[in-house]
Design a protein around this motif. Structure first.
Motif, PDB file in Angstrom:
ATOM      1  N   SER A 184     -38.817   4.953  -9.315  1.00 14.30           N
ATOM      2  CA  SER A 184     -37.795   5.987  -9.511  1.00 14.30           C
ATOM      3  C   SER A 184     -36.626   5.811  -8.560  1.00 14.30           C
ATOM      4  O   SER A 184     -36.785   5.275  -7.454  1.00 14.30           O
ATOM      5  CB  SER A 184     -38.400   7.376  -9.300  1.00 14.30           C
ATOM      6  OG  SER A 184     -38.725   7.574  -7.937  1.00 14.30           O
TER       7      SER A 184
ATOM      8  N   GLU B 247     -34.737   6.106 -15.865  1.00  9.89           N
ATOM      9  CA  GLU B 247     -33.311   6.420 -15.976  1.00  9.89           C
ATOM     10  C   GLU B 247     -32.613   5.381 -16.870  1.00  9.89           C
ATOM     11  O   GLU B 247     -33.126   4.264 -17.044  1.00  9.89           O
ATOM     12  CB  GLU B 247     -32.652   6.436 -14.596  1.00  9.89           C
ATOM     13  CG  GLU B 247     -33.319   7.365 -13.582  1.00  9.89           C
ATOM     14  CD  GLU B 247     -34.431   6.688 -12.798  1.00  9.89           C
ATOM     15  OE1 GLU B 247     -35.058   7.368 -11.971  1.00  9.89           O
ATOM     16  OE2 GLU B 247     -34.672   5.490 -13.025  1.00  9.89           O
ATOM     17  N   THR B 248     -31.462   5.712 -17.373  1.00  9.95           N
ATOM     18  CA  THR B 248     -30.687   4.768 -18.165  1.00  9.95           C
ATOM     19  C   THR B 248     -30.024   3.746 -17.249  1.00  9.95           C
ATOM     20  O   THR B 248     -29.845   3.997 -16.050  1.00  9.95           O
ATOM     21  CB  THR B 248     -29.597   5.485 -18.970  1.00  9.95           C
ATOM     22  OG1 THR B 248     -28.629   6.030 -18.045  1.00  9.95           O
ATOM     23  CG2 THR B 248     -30.178   6.605 -19.817  1.00  9.95           C
TER      24      THR B 248
ATOM     25  N   GLN C  20     -27.217   5.305 -15.423  1.00  7.65           N
ATOM     26  CA  GLN C  20     -27.623   6.144 -14.293  1.00  7.65           C
ATOM     27  C   GLN C  20     -28.016   5.299 -13.084  1.00  7.65           C
ATOM     28  O   GLN C  20     -27.700   5.654 -11.945  1.00  7.65           O
ATOM     29  CB  GLN C  20     -28.789   7.038 -14.717  1.00  7.65           C
ATOM     30  CG  GLN C  20     -28.405   8.156 -15.669  1.00  7.65           C
ATOM     31  CD  GLN C  20     -29.619   8.901 -16.215  1.00  7.65           C
ATOM     32  OE1 GLN C  20     -30.670   8.310 -16.471  1.00  7.65           O
ATOM     33  NE2 GLN C  20     -29.476  10.210 -16.381  1.00  7.65           N
ATOM     34  N   ARG C  21     -28.678   4.184 -13.343  1.00  2.44           N
ATOM     35  CA  ARG C  21     -29.075   3.313 -12.240  1.00  2.44           C
ATOM     36  C   ARG C  21     -27.842   2.712 -11.558  1.00  2.44           C
ATOM     37  O   ARG C  21     -27.757   2.674 -10.327  1.00  2.44           O
ATOM     38  CB  ARG C  21     -29.983   2.195 -12.748  1.00  2.44           C
ATOM     39  CG  ARG C  21     -31.259   2.657 -13.411  1.00  2.44           C
ATOM     40  CD  ARG C  21     -32.326   3.056 -12.441  1.00  2.44           C
ATOM     41  NE  ARG C  21     -33.030   1.940 -11.862  1.00  2.44           N
ATOM     42  CZ  ARG C  21     -34.227   2.024 -11.275  1.00  2.44           C
ATOM     43  NH1 ARG C  21     -34.845   3.190 -11.190  1.00  2.44           N
ATOM     44  NH2 ARG C  21     -34.812   0.959 -10.754  1.00  2.44           N
TER      45      ARG C  21
END
Length: 405
Positions: free
Chosen positions: A350, A383-384, A387-388
Motif C-alpha cells: 500500500s 491504487e490506480t 494515484q501511485r
C-alpha cells in the motif's frame, strides 16, 4: 501643596507603567519558553536537503521495461518526471548477461540472455543514453552474484566450479527454482566474476556497479575438496555436522572479504570515479546465513554506497533494522540508503506503508531510498497508476542531486 501632590501622582504612574512593561515582557519570555517548539540535541532544526538518493531497480523478471528501446525511453522519461536520480538495471541474471558479453561467450558460449527482446541490442547502452542527458545516474546491478540456475549452460559446462555441501549436493532452492552457487573460493570462479565486472566497467559510461545479497554463499556450502584443503592448512578440518561453527564461518567470510578487496582495487585502477555500491540484507542475517560480511567491506572502504534491503511490513521491525549499530556506523561513513519494497506480482504494497517507511528513513537522516522494483511502482497495486504517480510526486516534489561519494 496641590502642585507637589500632582508631581507625586505623575511619578507614581510613570513607575507603574514601567513595572507593567517589565511584567509584560517577563510573561512573554515565559510563554515563549513554554509554548514554542523546543530545539534540543534530540530534535535539531530541520534543514533543507541538499542531496538525496532516489533510486529504483530495473529487472527482467515480471517486467517489460528492458525488452524494447521504447519501453526504456518511456520508463526513464517517467522517472525523470517523478524526480528520481538513479537507476540500477540488472546486467547479470539467470545465468546470463543482459548485455553483449565476450566473457560470457568465451566461458559458456552465450554472449547474451536468449530472450527474444534482447537480441541485437545493448540495453545497458540504451539505458545510459536515455538517462544521462536527464541527470539520472546508471549503476548496473550484478544481480545473481555467485548464483546460477542449476540447468544453465554455465553450470553444465563447469561442474567443477560449483559449491558443495558436506554430502556433495549442489542444489539450492530459491522458491520453486533449482539454483546452484559458484564456489567463491575457487581461483577460476573468481577470475570469471572479475572478468565480467571489468568488462562492464571498461566498456560502458556507467556511474558505478552494484552487488547485492547474492554476492556471498549460503552457509551450508563450502565443502569442496580444494576449499577443505585450504581450511585444513589454515586451521583444521571443517566441522562435519555444524556449518555454522564460528571459525568455519569466519574463515569463509574472510576469503570473500579478500576477494571484495581485489574487486575494489581492480575497478579503481581502471575507473577511479566508478562507485562501488552494495545492496545487502541486514548484517545479522547476511553474515551467518550467507557469509556476506558487508560491514567489513564498509570498514575497509571497499564500498562507497550502501543500500540495506529492509523489506519489512511491520513498522516496528522496519525501524529496528534502521537503528542497528552497524547501520548507524555505516551511515556516518558513506552514503547509506534503505531499500524499500514497493510490491511484487503477488504481493501488493500500500501507499500508506511506503509513505510511512519513507518518513522513518528521512527522520533518521539516511542518504535516501531505492525502490524494489520499477514495475511495482504502479502495477499490481490497489491504487490506480495515476494515484501511485501522484504519491511519488509528493515524495519527490522537486529534483535533487544524489549524494556524492
Amino acid at each position: 501643596m496641590m502642585m507637589f501632590a500632582n508631581k507625586l501622582t505623575v511619578k507614581f504612574y510613570g513607575w507603574r507603567r514601567m513595572l507593567a512593561l517589565i511584567l509584560a515582557f517577563t510573561i512573554a519570555l515565559i510563554s515563549a519558553a513554554i509554548f514554542s517548539p523546543r530545539i534540543s540535541a534530540q530534535n535539531p532544526p530541520i534543514t533543507p536537503r541538499k542531496t538525496e538518493l532516489r533510486g529504483v531497480w530495473l529487472t527482467n523478471i515480471d517486467s517489460d521495461v528492458i525488452f524494447s528501446r521504447q519501453n526504456i525511453a518511456d520508463a526513464v522519461n517517467r522517472l525523470d518526471r517523478l524526480n528520481f536520480n538513479t537507476v540500477y538495471p540488472t546486467v547479470w541474471q539467470g545465468g546470463y548477461t543482459l548485455y553483449p558479453s565476450a566473457v560470457a561467450k568465451r566461458v559458456f558460449g552465450k554472449p547474451i540472455d536468449p530472450a527474444p527482446g534482447l537480441q541485437n541490442r545493448d540495453i545497458l547502452k540504451e539505458i545510459i543514453a536515455e538517462s544521462h542527458p536527464k541527470g539520472i545516474a546508471v549503476i548496473p546491478w550484478f544481480e545473481f552474484g555467485f548464483m546460477a540456475p542449476a540447468d544453465s549452460e554455465l553450470a553444465r559446462l563447469h561442474p567443477d566450479w560449483l559449491a558443495k555441501r558436506r554430502d556433495g549436493s549442489t542444489i539450492w532452492k530459491e522458491g520453486t527454482h533449482d539454483r546452484v552457487w559458484l564456489n567463491p573460493f575457487d581461483a577460476e570462479v573468481q577470475q570469471f566474476i572479475l572478468d565480467l565486472i571489468v568488462e562492464i566497467v571498461d566498456n560502458y559510461d556507467l556511474d558505478g556497479i552494484q552487488f547485492d545479497d547474492h554476492f556471498g554463499l549460503p552457509v551450508e556450502f563450502g565443502y569442496e575438496p580444494t576449499t577443505v584443503s585450504m581450511y585444513e592448512k589454515a586451521i583444521k578440518s571443517p566441522p562435519s555436522n555444524d556449518a555454522r561453527e564460528t571459525f568455519w564461518i569466519r574463515w569463509r567470510a574472510d576469503r570473500i572479504n579478500d576477494f571484495m578487496g581485489r574487486i575494489y582495487r581492480t575497478i579503481k585502477s581502471r575507473k577511479p570515479k566508478c562507485i562501488i555500491s552494495v545492496s545487502p540484507n541486514p548484517l545479522h542475517f547476511a553474515l551467518p546465513a550467507h557469509l556476506q560480511d558487508w560491514f567489513t567491506w564498509e570498514r575497509r572502504e571497499y564500498i562507497e554506497e550502501l543500500i540495506v534491503q529492509v523489506y519489512r511490513s511491520d513498522i516496528k521491525r522496519f525501524n529496528a533494522e534502521l537503528e542497528r549499530e552497524e547501520v548507524i556506523l555505516a551511515k556516518e561513513h558513506i552514503p547509506t540508503a534503505i531499500g524499500i519494497l514497493t510490491g511484487l506480482k503477488n504481493n501488493s504494497i500500500s501507499l500508506k506503508q511506503i509513505q510511512e517507511q519513507m518518513q522513518e528513513v528521512r527522520k533518521r537522516n539516511f542518504a535516501g531510498v531505492s525502490f524494489f522494483f520499477y514495475e511495482s511502482l504502479s502495477n499490481w497495486a490497489k491504487e490506480t497508476p495515476e494515484q501511485r504517480d501522484s504519491a511519488l510526486r509528493t515524495f519527490f516534489p522537486a529534483k535533487i542531486q544524489r549524494p556524492s561519494v
